[in-house]
Design an enzyme around this catalytic site. Structure first.
Site, PDB file in Angstrom:
ATOM      1  N   LYS A  73     -12.231  -0.981   6.088  1.00 12.81           N
ATOM      2  CA  LYS A  73     -11.509  -2.018   6.812  1.00 12.81           C
ATOM      3  C   LYS A  73     -12.011  -2.067   8.262  1.00 12.81           C
ATOM      4  O   LYS A  73     -12.564  -3.038   8.701  1.00 12.81           O
ATOM      5  CB  LYS A  73     -10.002  -1.763   6.791  1.00 12.81           C
ATOM      6  N   TRP A 127       0.809  -1.218   0.000  1.00 11.80           N
ATOM      7  CA  TRP A 127       0.000   0.000   0.000  1.00 11.80           C
ATOM      8  C   TRP A 127       0.842   1.267   0.000  1.00 11.80           C
ATOM      9  O   TRP A 127       0.561   2.212  -0.736  1.00 11.80           O
ATOM     10  CB  TRP A 127      -1.003   0.013   1.155  1.00 11.80           C
ATOM     11  N   ASP A 169      -1.202   6.876   6.351  1.00  7.85           N
ATOM     12  CA  ASP A 169      -2.328   6.084   5.863  1.00  7.85           C
ATOM     13  C   ASP A 169      -2.646   5.067   6.950  1.00  7.85           C
ATOM     14  O   ASP A 169      -1.881   4.131   7.180  1.00  7.85           O
ATOM     15  CB  ASP A 169      -1.919   5.389   4.556  1.00  7.85           C
TER      16      ASP A 169
HETATM   17  C1  LIG Z   1      -7.534  -0.770   1.346  1.00  4.45           C
HETATM   18  C2  LIG Z   1      -6.426   0.168   1.552  1.00  4.45           C
HETATM   19  C3  LIG Z   1      -6.254   1.308   0.738  1.00  4.45           C
HETATM   20  C4  LIG Z   1      -7.122   1.605  -0.454  1.00  4.45           C
HETATM   21  O1  LIG Z   1      -8.394   1.926  -0.122  1.00  4.45           O
HETATM   22  P1  LIG Z   1      -9.497   2.183  -1.274  1.00  4.45           P
HETATM   23  O2  LIG Z   1     -10.604   2.791  -0.502  1.00  4.45           O
HETATM   24  O3  LIG Z   1      -9.811   0.866  -1.899  1.00  4.45           O
HETATM   25  O4  LIG Z   1      -8.902   3.118  -2.255  1.00  4.45           O
HETATM   26  C5  LIG Z   1      -5.210   2.154   1.030  1.00  4.45           C
HETATM   27  N1  LIG Z   1      -4.372   1.925   2.050  1.00  4.45           N
HETATM   28  C6  LIG Z   1      -4.500   0.837   2.839  1.00  4.45           C
HETATM   29  C7  LIG Z   1      -3.551   0.631   3.961  1.00  4.45           C
HETATM   30  C8  LIG Z   1      -5.533  -0.068   2.619  1.00  4.45           C
HETATM   31  O5  LIG Z   1      -5.665  -1.150   3.409  1.00  4.45           O
END
Ligand SMILES: *Cc1c(COP(=O)(O)O)cnc(C)c1O
Length: 364
Positions: free
Chosen positions: A195, A102, A171
């Protein structure tokens, strides 16, 4: 249909209690006579909800007053672009700490808008976070970007890096609201909701005030934190239903011990699985270094480097018991158990019991 235990990485399980609330509120939102799905985003109903959810975020994370709370469309990937578009103008360059798939993706997106300095040597084996003394930080960087929990590789920061005054951007898509966080150590925190705190389509963004007002002129309004802040996250029609679900999940967290409660439960659940792996005499294998093993996503193999046939059998057997979405990401293979806030201790116990039985059956 018998009971199913969902260990999916995202969109992930939501608390059962939240589904009950959503069902009850679906067609008549707070006695307005209509569903939130057909309510104006300019209505007092939505304005109230919008503020209410911002307050819950502030309360749970103890967000200092000099930070803005935004709800933006476009999920995590949207923010991969928003971060450089809003911040890279100061020096034209940014530091990216790549510890998994990611953060690698975030760095790739940022390259479209400026110069990216990779703080760590490139690797395709993400199993550890090198000591900070080995980091190649650029003092001239506009910001330093990290991913606090790598959802695919199962690598989670166990410390907050010292960036020597350069704004730290995180993030937190897959571990936000799983433990207490000192927000004041970060310039910006963002997270896609699907998540740990809701469903897809919305990103929660927490921005320190002094980082507003420096977006590149080409930054789309949709991704411009300042423009969105000025309109209280109602610049256009926001993903209202996703924001609403996020709010109900956050209130559920409040009712269940807050972040302290979530953190204790996460430690318990993760320990159960990692201990089962450790006590299997090498039958199960967790590739990630112990101190940075994720409490949210537990990737593991059967055998080292991994016995494809046995892993297939494991997954098939798990499905017949209702233990679903355990297949590892295609980049990593093997098995991955995602055990976010909404996954109960009982569900993890069921998984661990299956792991033990499978081990006994196949080890001689
Ligand atoms: C799932 C995820 C993303 C991407 O999220 P989207 O909403 O699908 O764009 C980005 N960073 C992490 C750590 C993730 O687990």
């Amino acid at each position: 249909m018998s009971k199913v235990f969902n260990f999916g990485a995202g969109p992930a399980k939501l608390p059962e209690e939240v589904y009950e609330i959503i069902k009850n509120e679906l067609t008549n939102f707070e006695n307005s006579g209509i569903s939130l799905l057909e309510t104006s985003h300019r209505s007092s109903t939505y304005m109230k909800l919008n503020v209410e959810i911002q307050d819950v975020v502030r309360n749970l994370l103890d967000v200092p007053d000099n930070y803005k709370v935004l709800f933006l469309a476009g999920g995590g990937l949207g923010q991969f672009a928003a971060v450089p578009l809003n911040l890279i103008s100061r020096t034209g360059t940014a530091d990216y700490v790549v510890t998994g798939a990611w953060s690698a993706k975030a760095a790739k997106e940022a390259k479209k808008y400026g110069k990216v300095n990779l703080v760590l040597p490139p690797t395709d084996k993400y199993e550890d976070i090198p000591d900070q003394t080995k980091w190649n930080l650029d003092p001239n960087a506009s910001y330093v970007h990290i991913c606090t929990n790598e959802t695919i590789h199962g690598v989670e920061f166990d410390f907050i890096p010292d960036t020597k005054g350069v704004p730290l951007i995180a993030d937190m898509s897959s571990n936000i609201m799983s433990k207490k966080v000192d927000v004041s150590k970060f310039g910006v925190i963002y997270a896609g909701a699907q998540k740990n705190i809701g469903t897809s389509g919305v990103a929660l963004v927490i921005v320190r005030e002094d980082l507003l007002n420096q977006a590149l002129p080409t930054c789309p309004s949709l991704l411009d934190w300042t423009a969105n802040y000025k309109q209280n996250s109602i610049l256009n029609t926001p993903p209202m239903f996703a924001i609403y679900i996020m709010g109900r999940v956050l209130q559920w967290i409040q009712r269940n011990g807050g972040l302290e409660g979530m953190s204790q439960l996460a430690t318990k659940k993760a320990s159960l699985i990692y201990n089962t792996i450790e006590q299997s005499n090498g039958f199960y294998y967790a590739p990630v270094a112990k101190n940075v093993r994720s409490k949210m996503n537990v990737p593991f193999r059967i055998g080292c480097p991994g016995d494809d046939a046995l892993e297939k059998e494991f997954l098939k057997g798990a499905e017949t018991l209702g233990l679903i979405q355990l297949k590892g990401h295609r980049d990593v293979g093997g098995i991955r158990a995602s055990i976010y806030n909404a996954v109960t201790l009982e569900e993890v116990q069921a998984l661990v019991q299956y792991m033990e039985e499978f081990y006994k059956k196949h080890s001689k």
